[in-house]
Write a protein that holds these residues in place. Structure first.
Motif, PDB file in Angstrom:
ATOM      1  N   ALA A  76       0.668  -1.152   0.150  1.00  0.00           N
ATOM      2  CA  ALA A  76      -0.090   0.079  -0.006  1.00  0.00           C
ATOM      3  C   ALA A  76       0.893   1.320  -0.051  1.00  0.00           C
ATOM      4  CB  ALA A  76      -0.935  -0.058   0.932  1.00  0.00           C
ATOM      5  N   ALA A  77       1.851   1.204   0.771  1.00  0.00           N
ATOM      6  CA  ALA A  77       2.654   2.355   0.895  1.00  0.00           C
ATOM      7  C   ALA A  77       3.972   2.559  -0.011  1.00  0.00           C
ATOM      8  CB  ALA A  77       3.348   2.670   2.521  1.00  0.00           C
ATOM      9  N   ALA A  78       4.586   1.518  -0.371  1.00  0.00           N
ATOM     10  CA  ALA A  78       5.664   1.475  -1.273  1.00  0.00           C
ATOM     11  C   ALA A  78       5.459   1.145  -2.813  1.00  0.00           C
ATOM     12  CB  ALA A  78       6.558   0.721  -0.260  1.00  0.00           C
ATOM     13  N   GLY A  79       4.246   0.468  -2.906  1.00  0.00           N
ATOM     14  CA  GLY A  79       3.957  -0.199  -4.040  1.00  0.00           C
ATOM     15  C   GLY A  79       4.701  -1.090  -4.621  1.00  0.00           C
ATOM     16  N   ILE A  80       5.240  -2.086  -3.465  1.00  0.00           N
ATOM     17  CA  ILE A  80       5.876  -3.160  -3.849  1.00  0.00           C
ATOM     18  C   ILE A  80       4.834  -4.344  -4.440  1.00  0.00           C
ATOM     19  CG2 ILE A  80       7.110  -5.326  -2.916  1.00  0.00           C
ATOM     20  CD1 ILE A  80       8.502  -2.891  -2.991  1.00  0.00           C
ATOM     21  N   ASN A  81       5.011  -4.854  -5.464  1.00  0.00           N
ATOM     22  CA  ASN A  81       4.112  -5.870  -6.179  1.00  0.00           C
ATOM     23  C   ASN A  81       3.795  -6.962  -5.224  1.00  0.00           C
ATOM     24  OD1 ASN A  81       2.877  -7.935  -7.841  1.00  0.00           O
ATOM     25  ND2 ASN A  81       3.752  -7.148  -9.503  1.00  0.00           N
ATOM     26  N   PRO A  82       2.363  -7.195  -4.799  1.00  0.00           N
ATOM     27  CA  PRO A  82       2.100  -7.868  -3.794  1.00  0.00           C
ATOM     28  C   PRO A  82       2.071  -9.498  -4.561  1.00  0.00           C
ATOM     29  CG  PRO A  82       0.093  -7.108  -4.970  1.00  0.00           C
ATOM     30  CD  PRO A  82       1.006  -6.498  -5.546  1.00  0.00           C
TER      31      PRO A  82
ATOM     32  N   GLY B 228       4.131   8.248  15.969  1.00  0.00           N
ATOM     33  CA  GLY B 228       5.234   7.838  15.248  1.00  0.00           C
ATOM     34  C   GLY B 228       5.447   6.301  15.047  1.00  0.00           C
ATOM     35  N   ASN B 229       4.604   6.439  13.953  1.00  0.00           N
ATOM     36  CA  ASN B 229       4.601   4.711  13.273  1.00  0.00           C
ATOM     37  C   ASN B 229       5.732   4.399  12.278  1.00  0.00           C
ATOM     38  OD1 ASN B 229       3.534   2.402  11.925  1.00  0.00           O
ATOM     39  ND2 ASN B 229       1.746   2.831  12.840  1.00  0.00           N
ATOM     40  N   ASN B 230       6.192   3.118  12.552  1.00  0.00           N
ATOM     41  CA  ASN B 230       7.367   2.939  11.775  1.00  0.00           C
ATOM     42  C   ASN B 230       6.737   2.477  10.272  1.00  0.00           C
ATOM     43  OD1 ASN B 230       8.603   2.159  14.354  1.00  0.00           O
ATOM     44  ND2 ASN B 230       9.226   0.009  13.686  1.00  0.00           N
ATOM     45  N   MET B 231       5.486   2.754  10.053  1.00  0.00           N
ATOM     46  CA  MET B 231       5.245   2.585   8.403  1.00  0.00           C
ATOM     47  C   MET B 231       5.572   3.746   7.586  1.00  0.00           C
ATOM     48  SD  MET B 231       1.206   3.105   8.650  1.00  0.00           S
ATOM     49  CE  MET B 231       0.809   3.110   6.772  1.00  0.00           C
ATOM     50  N   TYR B 232       6.042   4.983   8.480  1.00  0.00           N
ATOM     51  CA  TYR B 232       6.647   6.234   7.759  1.00  0.00           C
ATOM     52  C   TYR B 232       7.843   5.701   7.274  1.00  0.00           C
ATOM     53  CZ  TYR B 232       3.219   9.211   9.963  1.00  0.00           C
ATOM     54  OH  TYR B 232       1.916   9.865  10.284  1.00  0.00           O
ATOM     55  N   LEU B 233       8.664   4.597   7.487  1.00  0.00           N
ATOM     56  CA  LEU B 233       9.972   4.371   7.302  1.00  0.00           C
ATOM     57  C   LEU B 233      10.301   3.162   6.580  1.00  0.00           C
ATOM     58  CD1 LEU B 233      12.684   6.101   9.828  1.00  0.00           C
ATOM     59  CD2 LEU B 233      11.817   6.895   7.675  1.00  0.00           C
ATOM     60  N   PHE B 234      10.031   2.105   7.209  1.00  0.00           N
ATOM     61  CA  PHE B 234      10.097   0.823   6.499  1.00  0.00           C
ATOM     62  C   PHE B 234       9.774   0.536   5.034  1.00  0.00           C
ATOM     63  CE2 PHE B 234       6.272  -0.703   8.794  1.00  0.00           C
ATOM     64  CZ  PHE B 234       5.654  -1.445   7.328  1.00  0.00           C
ATOM     65  N   PRO B 235       8.529   1.048   4.711  1.00  0.00           N
ATOM     66  CA  PRO B 235       8.351   0.858   3.015  1.00  0.00           C
ATOM     67  C   PRO B 235       9.389   1.651   2.303  1.00  0.00           C
ATOM     68  CG  PRO B 235       6.476   1.263   4.734  1.00  0.00           C
ATOM     69  CD  PRO B 235       7.389   1.545   5.333  1.00  0.00           C
ATOM     70  N   GLY B 236       9.642   2.566   2.737  1.00  0.00           N
ATOM     71  CA  GLY B 236      10.541   3.528   1.959  1.00  0.00           C
ATOM     72  C   GLY B 236      11.967   3.220   1.959  1.00  0.00           C
ATOM     73  N   ILE B 237      12.485   2.514   3.254  1.00  0.00           N
ATOM     74  CA  ILE B 237      14.002   1.967   3.220  1.00  0.00           C
ATOM     75  C   ILE B 237      13.815   0.592   2.303  1.00  0.00           C
ATOM     76  CG2 ILE B 237      15.340   0.561   4.884  1.00  0.00           C
ATOM     77  CD1 ILE B 237      14.307   2.475   7.065  1.00  0.00           C
ATOM     78  N   GLY B 238      12.824  -0.121   2.455  1.00  0.00           N
ATOM     79  CA  GLY B 238      12.688  -1.327   1.641  1.00  0.00           C
ATOM     80  C   GLY B 238      12.521  -1.070   0.217  1.00  0.00           C
ATOM     81  N   LEU B 239      11.857  -0.244  -0.377  1.00  0.00           N
ATOM     82  CA  LEU B 239      11.914   0.451  -1.638  1.00  0.00           C
ATOM     83  C   LEU B 239      12.950   1.219  -2.170  1.00  0.00           C
ATOM     84  CD1 LEU B 239       9.929   0.547  -4.231  1.00  0.00           C
ATOM     85  CD2 LEU B 239       9.047   2.778  -3.424  1.00  0.00           C
ATOM     86  N   GLY B 240      13.362   1.848  -1.458  1.00  0.00           N
ATOM     87  CA  GLY B 240      14.983   2.537  -1.846  1.00  0.00           C
ATOM     88  C   GLY B 240      15.839   1.379  -2.038  1.00  0.00           C
ATOM     89  N   THR B 241      16.161   0.337  -0.927  1.00  0.00           N
ATOM     90  CA  THR B 241      17.054  -0.410  -1.208  1.00  0.00           C
ATOM     91  C   THR B 241      16.690  -1.397  -2.479  1.00  0.00           C
ATOM     92  OG1 THR B 241      17.227  -0.706   1.036  1.00  0.00           O
ATOM     93  CG2 THR B 241      18.232  -2.444  -0.004  1.00  0.00           C
ATOM     94  N   LEU B 242      15.440  -1.711  -2.792  1.00  0.00           N
ATOM     95  CA  LEU B 242      15.179  -2.518  -3.821  1.00  0.00           C
ATOM     96  C   LEU B 242      15.642  -1.818  -5.238  1.00  0.00           C
ATOM     97  CD1 LEU B 242      13.673  -4.986  -5.276  1.00  0.00           C
ATOM     98  CD2 LEU B 242      11.782  -3.534  -5.243  1.00  0.00           C
TER      99      LEU B 242
END
Length: 618
Positions: free
Chosen positions: A215-221, A503-517
């Motif tokens: 939902a947040a990072a647009g990783i293909n489900p 201060g939810n982790n969902m602000y960061l972990f999707p972007g960390i994953g997508l940026g790394t990918l």
């Protein structure tokens, strides 16, 4: 021939635009090309990846042998959304006076059933109304789901590797049908949120996290995989429950335990060499150990240690801005930290690194930064006199002479520490509900800051150190408040609002994953995590932070994730860790400017649109 020379001329004069077009043409083609399937008829309707329900066109119904298997009226995706909303509306009407937990679980069941039959529609609804549904698929409702997962289980979602599978994992990973997996969230269920050991039922947290990646990072489900490592449980209730779905034996420990994690990591990276693995909700004694064991070998990170730390650092930087200061003033903040588990230690390390970098990023700055922290655990203030102190906490143990001079002692209570230190920030990562008692909050009123900050970050809601109502009513209206779970803003009267920042982790972990990918980084470095946190802190306007709003609304999560991912990519390029992704090579990435990196990220974010389905026989 003319095309060849045109390409040569462009590559020397306009390479940035060429790089962007490479990215765009690749992604656009992927998004709009038909999906080839080898199924027809009811097999399609029973497959959530391909099922469109009543939205199949007549052409597709004929082509895929669906005519007669669906009602005649063809509905748009918007009409399907309205039908779903009607179901939820009926639920809310019929349960208006019911317990909140019961209503939340009922909503989760409705969403889960949609997920089971139509993934595209599920994610379309989740993305369009992320503020409303994130608390259902993630915290706080996911905690309830994990507690009851054995009874809620209906169909497999993800993979389960147990202690009984030793020696078989390398072949087991090929039982998963996807040839490409971009993101894995793995847990051993030993410390689910603040609920403790839930064993195999912890798979719910991995499923919820991956929903947010989509939902947040647009990783293909179709390229995500939740994994449960079942090494037993020490939860006596589950050991005696005849309906429990996991191994009913006590948890493995020591080398036996580590060998199972080693085997799993080797197996998943053998099949999917470019996958990113996020470790989730491992108990404190293993979280940091496993992170250090794997982080320089595999593309992995631990969200509880590093994600929580990043969000907390972003919030801390935001609270400095809310004092009408520059973020560069952060090293002057005195911070009392309640909790020395994996999350608390992660925040301490990240905040110290941030301060050190602002002070010159040298050994002296790093040493100086540790003096800004006062760490209190279940046994009180941690000092050099503490026996058997954890190695990760040892650098933050206070000097004996200093605490004597201040009239404190080893094991001093949280109230005593707050009274003496008069900190700028009171940061809770203890998982102890109500820890910030009236006495603690009364002591915090003595803070020397013109705008003190309270971070009650423990999840779920029952474990929060204090509520926003308690904080604003006792400490005063001029504070900054943030929590890990969602709370409503507080009406302070006279038109004033006490903002309850999540201060939810969902602000960061999707972007960390997508940026790394998208960067193709070999590892996830501290610098990449730091870039993500600073990007989040900078996302707030001056007007917002001066009002006391230090985190953005969840409704902006896709834009926030895009910016965070771009920051992670830029840092990976700067550190020479990036290797490129698909047709975007490292050389192409390096030539992109900031705006082009943002466009590159946006063009690679999956969107929940029904694909055109084409049948092709095997």
């Amino acid at each position: 021939m003319s095309n060849f020379y045109t390409k040569i001329r462009l590559s020397s004069n306009q390479i940035r635009n060429v790089s962007y077009r490479i990215s765009r043409s690749f992604t656009t083609t992927e998004c709009h090309r038909p999906t080839i399937i080898n199924k027809k008829g009811v097999d399609i309707l029973h497959n959530p990846w391909f099922n469109k329900g009543t939205a199949f066109s007549m052409t597709e119904r004929d082509r895929l042998e669906l005519r007669g298997l669906l009602p005649t009226n063809i509905m748009t995706d918007q009409q399907q959304i309205e039908r779903f909303k009607m179901d939820l509306k009926k639920l809310e009407t019929n349960t208006v006076d019911g317990p909140s937990d019961t209503i939340a679980l009922a909503k989760w069941r409705i969403l889960n059933r949609l997920h089971d039959r139509n993934e595209t529609m599920y994610y379309k609804i989740l993305i369009n109304q992320i503020k409303e549904y994130a608390p259902i698929v993630y915290t706080p409702t996911v905690g309830l789901v994990c507690q009851k997962y054995s009874g809620l289980f209906r169909r497999p979602r993800g993979m389960y590797f147990s202690a009984a599978d030793r020696g078989e994992m390398m072949s087991m990973v090929y039982n998963w049908p996807a040839d490409q997996v971009d993101m894995i969230v793995v847990t051993d269920g030993s410390r689910i949120l603040g609920l403790g050991d839930l064993g195999v039922q912890g798979i719910g947290i991995a499923i919820g996290k991956l929903d947010l990646y989509v939902a947040a990072a647009g990783i293909n489900p179709q390229r995500v995989l939740p994994i449960m490592i079942d090494v037993g449980t020490n939860n006596e209730t589950l050991l005696e429950d005849p309906l429990y779905l996991g191994l009913q034996e006590h948890r493995l420990e020591g080398e036996e335990y580590v060998s199972i994690i080693d085997e799993l990591m080797e197996a998943v990276f053998n099949r999917w060499p470019h996958v990113i693995v996020q470790f989730e909700d491992f108990q404190t004694k293993w979280a940091s150990t496993l992170l250090e064991r794997y982080r320089y070998t595999y593309r992995m990170f631990n969200d509880d240690v590093q994600g929580t730390a990043g969000v907390a650092v972003a919030g801390l930087l935001g609270s400095v801005r809310a004092q009408d200061k520059m973020m560069i003033d952060f090293p002057k903040q005195n911070i009392v930290v309640a909790g020395a588990g994996s999350a608390g230690v992660g925040v301490l390390k990240a905040a110290r690194r941030t301060m050190a970098r602002m002070l010159g990023n040298n050994k002296q700055a790093f040493e100086s930064a540790r003096n800004q922290f006062w760490v209190v655990d279940a046994d009180g203030l941690i000092t050099e006199k503490r026996e058997n102190i954890d190695n990760d906490v040892k650098p933050f143990a206070r000097n004996a002479k200093e605490i004597n001079r201040r009239g404190l002692r080893e094991g001093a209570s949280l109230v005593e520490v707050v009274q003496e230190v008069k900190p700028d920030v009171l940061l809770g990562l203890s998982a102890v509900g109500g820890l910030f008692s009236k006495e603690v909050l009364e002591a915090f009123k003595g803070s020397t800051s013109n705008r003190p900050a309270i971070f009650a970050m423990s999840n779920p809601t029952t474990n929060v150190e204090c509520t926003p109502e308690e904080a604003f009513s006792i400490v005063g209206k001029n504070i900054i408040y943030a929590s890990g779970s969602p709370f409503k803003d507080v009406d302070l009267g006279s038109g004033d609002i006490g903002y309850s920042n999540q201060g939810n982790n969902m602000y960061l972990f999707p972007g960390i994953g997508l940026g790394t990918l998208l960067s193709g980084a070999r590892i996830i470095s501290d610098g990449m995590l730091q870039a993500a946190a600073e990007c989040l802190a900078e996302s707030m306007t001056e007007d917002e932070v001066l009002k006391g709003i230090i985190f953005p609304p969840i409704s902006r999560i896709r834009d926030i994730t895009k910016a965070v991912a771009a920051a992670v990519i830029s840092e990976a390029i700067e550190e020479k860790l990036a290797e490129g992704y698909r047709e975007m090579s490292y050389r192409d990435l390096k030539r992109l400017n900031k705006e082009e990196i943002l466009l590159h990220v946006e063009n690679n974010m999956w969107k929940p649109d029904y694909p055109t389905l084409i049948y092709k026989c095997d």
